[in-house]
Design a protein around this motif. Structure first.
Motif, mmCIF file in Angstrom:
data_model
loop_
_atom_site.group_PDB
_atom_site.id
_atom_site.type_symbol
_atom_site.label_atom_id
_atom_site.label_comp_id
_atom_site.label_asym_id
_atom_site.label_seq_id
_atom_site.Cartn_x
_atom_site.Cartn_y
_atom_site.Cartn_z
ATOM 1 N N TRP A 63 0.813 -1.223 0.000
ATOM 2 C CA TRP A 63 0.000 0.000 0.000
ATOM 3 C C TRP A 63 0.844 1.270 0.000
ATOM 4 O O TRP A 63 0.499 2.246 -0.631
ATOM 5 N N PHE A 64 1.933 1.251 0.772
ATOM 6 C CA PHE A 64 2.677 2.508 0.948
ATOM 7 C C PHE A 64 3.995 2.536 0.196
ATOM 8 O O PHE A 64 4.644 3.562 0.106
ATOM 9 N N GLY A 65 4.427 1.371 -0.290
ATOM 10 C CA GLY A 65 5.708 1.334 -1.008
ATOM 11 C C GLY A 65 6.876 1.150 -0.058
ATOM 12 O O GLY A 65 7.990 0.874 -0.476
ATOM 13 N N ALA A 66 6.644 1.312 1.248
ATOM 14 C CA ALA A 66 7.707 1.081 2.243
ATOM 15 C C ALA A 66 7.038 0.561 3.493
ATOM 16 O O ALA A 66 5.899 0.927 3.789
ATOM 17 N N ALA A 67 7.710 -0.329 4.210
ATOM 18 C CA ALA A 67 7.120 -0.831 5.446
ATOM 19 C C ALA A 67 7.279 0.217 6.534
ATOM 20 O O ALA A 67 8.345 0.818 6.665
ATOM 21 N N THR A 94 10.458 17.641 6.005
ATOM 22 C CA THR A 94 11.544 17.141 6.842
ATOM 23 C C THR A 94 12.115 15.838 6.290
ATOM 24 O O THR A 94 13.299 15.553 6.424
ATOM 25 N N PHE A 95 11.246 15.042 5.664
ATOM 26 C CA PHE A 95 11.643 13.780 5.057
ATOM 27 C C PHE A 95 11.021 13.755 3.659
ATOM 28 O O PHE A 95 9.962 13.165 3.453
ATOM 29 N N PRO A 96 11.662 14.444 2.678
ATOM 30 C CA PRO A 96 11.065 14.581 1.352
ATOM 31 C C PRO A 96 10.753 13.211 0.740
ATOM 32 O O PRO A 96 11.534 12.276 0.862
ATOM 33 N N ASN A 97 9.565 13.133 0.125
ATOM 34 C CA ASN A 97 9.075 11.921 -0.537
ATOM 35 C C ASN A 97 8.874 10.749 0.423
ATOM 36 O O ASN A 97 8.955 9.586 0.016
ATOM 37 N N ALA A 98 8.622 11.019 1.671
ATOM 38 C CA ALA A 98 8.295 9.952 2.626
ATOM 39 C C ALA A 98 7.047 9.229 2.139
ATOM 40 O O ALA A 98 6.150 9.858 1.568
ATOM 41 N N SER A 99 6.970 7.919 2.361
ATOM 42 C CA SER A 99 5.766 7.221 1.898
ATOM 43 C C SER A 99 4.681 7.186 2.960
ATOM 44 O O SER A 99 3.666 6.536 2.769
ATOM 45 N N PHE A 126 6.342 10.863 24.032
ATOM 46 C CA PHE A 126 6.067 9.453 24.310
ATOM 47 C C PHE A 126 7.091 8.559 23.599
ATOM 48 O O PHE A 126 7.585 7.585 24.171
ATOM 49 N N LEU A 127 7.442 8.919 22.354
ATOM 50 C CA LEU A 127 8.414 8.097 21.622
ATOM 51 C C LEU A 127 9.818 8.256 22.212
ATOM 52 O O LEU A 127 10.634 7.335 22.157
ATOM 53 N N GLN A 128 10.077 9.426 22.790
ATOM 54 C CA GLN A 128 11.358 9.616 23.465
ATOM 55 C C GLN A 128 11.442 8.704 24.688
ATOM 56 O O GLN A 128 12.455 8.049 24.938
#
Ligand code: HEC
Length: 254
Positions: free
Chosen positions: A113-117, A154-159, A212-214
């Motif tokens: 679906w996204f092209g990247a996991a 920040t992350f160009p072309n991120a999927s 939270f992720l930190q």
């Protein structure tokens, strides 16, 4: 001991103390600055922010991402939540209280679906920094040339699509032409369609998720923070004692 050597000794201990203090204060400051990232001002000592971040994370991110190094039970005890609260509000996958946090999505489907996991986010904050995640979450914009219609400065072309668009609204990005035919340079965002939250309230959302992720990237950081305070207090008391002792010794020298 002569006066000279004891003076030198004192200067050395003083410098050592200064160094320790500089390390304690300076390291987080150095870690926080980097590129054009915005500062999240996230704090591990803010339990409300961590709880809110956990709630948002499980509602908006855990559908695609896993947190394999975290267990629901650990999150409960670290963030001051009961088993009931965690199972009712954070666990939508039917996993057990003691289980690791899985993605609710199949990795192969996600790739299709996204092209990247979607990567596991357990260590993401350690790899990229809390300010990176904060800025990344705020930098999605509409871009019809991308497969899912979203891009990210920040992350160009991120999927990854903008998982928070309902809260943030939909923004577009304005670029100015690059110098000497170079790549266009990002200038600013423009709100295309407002979301449920105003920009200030959305900043809090991005900050709390990043916070939270930190925490997730280093749960021991919570304890270390508490220990750190005691270390600084100890150093303070110790300095005072050393000074009093020095006064006592030098009384006889004079
Ligand atoms: C619909 C699925 C989906 C949702 C929902 C989602 N993500 Fe993602 N995420 C992805 C995919 C796919 C990637 C991989 C992007 C790539 O490598 O191009 C990704 C990548 C990332 C990255 C890594 C960026 C980098 O620089 O490598 C972070 C951080 C991230 N997501 C955080 C989040 C957070 C926080 C949320 C919740 C607000 C979230 N994601 C919700 C699919 C999703």
């Amino acid at each position: 001991m002569t006066n000279k050597t004891s003076m030198r000794l004192m200067r050395h201990s003083f410098l050592a103390l200064l160094f320790v203090l500089a390390m304690a204060v300076g390291v987080p400051v150095m870690a926080a600055s980097g590129g054009s990232l915005q500062q999240a001002n996230a704090s591990l000592s803010d339990q409300g922010s961590l709880q809110n971040g956990a709630k948002l994370y499980f509602n908006y991110c855990s559908g695609c991402h896993s947190l394999k190094l975290m267990r629901y039970s650990r999150i409960a005890s670290d963030l001051g939540l009961t088993e009931q609260q965690v199972m009712d509000n954070l666990n939508f996958t039917g996993a057990k209280f003691g289980d690791q946090v899985p993605p609710s999505m199949d990795v192969e489907d996600a790739k299709r679906w996204f092209g990247a996991a979607p990567p596991d986010l357990s260590l993401m904050a350690r790899a990229k920094g809390v300010d990176y995640i904060y800025t990344y979450l705020k930098s999605f914009y509409l871009d019809p040339s991308r497969p899912l219609g979203w891009n990210n400065t920040t992350f160009p072309n991120a999927s990854m699509p903008n998982a928070l668009w309902e809260l943030q609204g939909v923004q577009t990005a304005v670029f100015k032409p690059g110098e000497k035919g170079g790549d266009p340079v990002f200038e600013k965002f423009e709100m295309h369609q407002p979301g449920r939250l105003d920009p200030k309230a959305f900043d809090v959302v991005a900050r709390d998720i990043a916070n939270f992720l930190q925490y997730a990237a280093e749960p021991a950081g919570l304890v270390r923070k508490q220990v750190g305070v005691w270390v600084l207090l100890f150093l303070g008391v110790f300095t005072l004692l050393a000074w009093l002792l020095k006064q006592e010794y030098w009384k006889d020298v004079h």
